[in-house]
Enzyme design. Structure first.
Site, short mmCIF file in Angstrom:
data_model
loop_
_atom_site.label_atom_id
_atom_site.label_comp_id
_atom_site.label_asym_id
_atom_site.label_seq_id
_atom_site.Cartn_x
_atom_site.Cartn_y
_atom_site.Cartn_z
N GLY A 67 0.82 -1.21 0.00
CA GLY A 67 0.00 0.00 0.00
C GLY A 67 0.85 1.26 0.00
O GLY A 67 0.53 2.25 -0.68
N GLN B 133 -7.77 -0.17 3.15
CA GLN B 133 -8.61 -0.71 4.22
C GLN B 133 -9.98 -1.20 3.74
O GLN B 133 -10.73 -1.77 4.53
CB GLN B 133 -8.80 0.33 5.34
CG GLN B 133 -7.57 0.56 6.19
CD GLN B 133 -7.16 -0.67 7.00
OE1 GLN B 133 -7.95 -1.59 7.25
NE2 GLN B 133 -5.92 -0.69 7.45
N SER C 53 -3.52 -3.41 -0.81
CA SER C 53 -2.40 -4.13 -0.20
C SER C 53 -2.83 -5.54 0.17
O SER C 53 -3.93 -5.74 0.70
CB SER C 53 -1.96 -3.36 1.05
OG SER C 53 -0.95 -4.06 1.73
N THR D 15 12.64 -7.03 -10.84
CA THR D 15 12.05 -8.36 -11.02
C THR D 15 10.86 -8.52 -10.09
O THR D 15 10.96 -8.21 -8.90
CB THR D 15 13.11 -9.45 -10.75
OG1 THR D 15 14.18 -9.23 -11.66
CG2 THR D 15 12.55 -10.85 -10.94
N CYS E 128 1.22 1.52 12.19
CA CYS E 128 2.51 2.01 11.71
C CYS E 128 3.13 2.98 12.71
O CYS E 128 4.32 3.18 12.71
CB CYS E 128 2.34 2.69 10.37
SG CYS E 128 1.50 1.64 9.19
C1 LIG Z 1 -5.06 3.13 4.75
C2 LIG Z 1 -3.70 2.52 4.60
N1 LIG Z 1 -2.91 2.90 3.58
C3 LIG Z 1 -1.69 2.39 3.40
C4 LIG Z 1 -1.18 1.46 4.25
C5 LIG Z 1 0.20 0.92 4.00
O1 LIG Z 1 0.11 -0.35 3.41
P1 LIG Z 1 1.37 -1.35 3.45
O2 LIG Z 1 1.51 -1.81 4.86
O3 LIG Z 1 0.99 -2.46 2.50
O4 LIG Z 1 2.54 -0.58 2.96
C6 LIG Z 1 -1.94 1.03 5.34
C7 LIG Z 1 -1.39 0.08 6.34
O5 LIG Z 1 -1.64 0.17 7.52
C8 LIG Z 1 -3.26 1.58 5.52
O6 LIG Z 1 -4.03 1.21 6.53
#
Ligand SMILES: Cc1ncc(COP(=O)(O)O)c(C=O)c1O
Length: 391
Positions: free
Chosen positions: A71, A179, A199, A238, A326
């Site tokens: 994502g 999400q 994602s 790749t 995160c």
């Molecule tokens: C709304 C949203 N966007 C982007 C991401 C990032 O995705 P990824 O963990 O695959 O990089 C997340 C992950 O928590 C998310 O909740």
């Protein structure tokens, strides 16, 4: 003690069928999809199938799917790729303060390159103010990037209206649907979106792989990774064949069980909320009452610190989160709650419960019991007493 995982917005366990689908790509079909010999061609067939599976989940054409590392990269490619491609048209990007850091920080980097970032306000539920958005669009606006579903509070954005507005004003629209894809219907044939991020690890696929939907006819984005011309020159390197195969299988499964998964988690969510409201005084819920992710409850209890509550639940084998996954590890107040103008003393109380396919109705009782016990214990230490919730 049986563990109860309630953090599916952070990540999901890999489905057994997904893992099974991936394994041959480590051992038998391990060829490089760019190689012309039989093993390379076999890997290419796997990529083609995965592209069809992902496209089918979101009503897209396979040619509209670009595989990425997740994502975060999809958001970066959509926003930075568009900004750099359109820098002669304008220099403004519209987004909001309730976006994921993958969007917020990408915009912040572009600001350092000279782009101007306009933040559209949200209401107390975290929902975009479309009238304010309409006023914000100028001739210099080259992109609107607004999420579909919020990872923290679960609020869904009116992306049909946002997209219609963007189209009407001739501005490209990107939505971060990380999400929502796999949780609710996301159909790019009916939604007016030009770019959409998804994602794998949010829908029972592996981590480190995702996709960006780029509507056919959208201008060529400037790639972030230059390399051997993979992904139609949109993303060099790749391909992560096992990961992409896992994403494809996860998408196929999500498509086949979208409605049953949705109603399953919604039932548990509503039951959980009802039981909390009736048994634990001083509970407050956040996020939109009508437009929300079916699996997400965001709440706090008066007089109870969210981090402490999370630790109590952790010790009882129940896993929830505070703030976004995160940013957990840091206890900075949530930007999302700030944008929703949640009072500061409430911000530190909140926890997020995000349900998934593997949760059972019997778990609700244990979770509410553990919450009740933890809330009582924490309050008794601080001498706080909550008014009973009015019936
Ligand atoms: C709304 C949203 N966007 C982007 C991401 C990032 O995705 P990824 O963990 O695959 O990089 C997340 C992950 O928590 C998310 O909740």
């Amino acid at each position: 003690m049986r563990q109860i995982y309630l953090d599916h917005n952070a990540t999901t366990p890999v489905d057994d069928a997904v893992l099974e689908a991936m394994l041959p790509n480590f051992r038998e079909t391990f060829g490089n999809p760019s190689s012309v010999h039989a093993l390379g061609r076999a890997a290419r067939v796997c990529l083609d199938l995965a592209r069809e599976q992902v496209a089918a989940l979101i009503g897209a054409h396979p040619a509209e799917i670009t595989f990425t590392s997740g994502g975060t990269e999809s958001d970066n490619l959509a926003i930075t790729g568009t900004a750099r491609a359109l820098k002669n048209k304008g220099n403004r990007i519209i987004t909001s303060r309730v976006e994921h850091p993958a969007v917020l920080n990408t915009c912040e980097e572009l600001r350092k390159e000279g782009f101007v970032i306009d933040y559209v306000p949200v209401d107390g539920y975290g929902r975009i103010d479309c009238a304010a958005l309409a006023d914000m669009i100028t001739d210099e606006t080259l992109l609107i990037s607004l999420q579909h579903g919020n990872s923290e509070v679960g609020t869904l954005q009116p992306i049909e209206q946002i997209g219609a507005l963007a189209r009407d004003r001739g501005v490209l629209f990107h939505t971060d649907a990380v999400q929502t894809v796999g949780k609710i219907e996301v159909d790019t044939q009916s939604l007016p979106v030009d770019l959409l991020s998804l994602s794998a690890h949010k829908m029972y696929g592996p981590k480190g792989v995702g996709a960006l939907y780029i509507r056919r006819g959208t201008l060529p984005l400037v790639p972030l990774l230059s390399g051997g011309g993979q992904e139609k020159k949109r993303r060099g390197g790749t391909e992560n064949v096992p990961g992409i195969v896992g994403l494809g299988k996860a998408a196929e499964i999500a498509r086949s069980r979208l409605e049953s998964d949705r109603s399953h988690v919604l039932l548990l969510r509503n039951d959980l909320r009802r039981q909390i409201e009736s048994r634990i005084p001083g509970a407050k819920f956040y996020g939109h009452p009508d437009f929300y992710l079916p699996n997400t409850l965001y709440l706090g209890f008066e007089g109870v610190d969210g981090q402490t509550l999370m630790i109590h639940l952790d010790l009882a084998g129940i896993f929830v989160s505070t703030g976004t996954a995160c940013s957990s590890g840091s206890i900075l107040p949530s930007e999302v709650l700030g944008a929703m103008r949640v009072p500061e003393q409430e911000m530190t109380r909140t926890i997020r419960v995000s349900l998934g396919r593997g949760n059972h109705p019997e778990e609700v009782e244990r979770v509410v019991g553990a919450l009740e016990k933890a809330v009582l214990e924490i309050r008794s230490k601080t001498g706080f007493s909550a008014e009973p919730t009015p019936k």
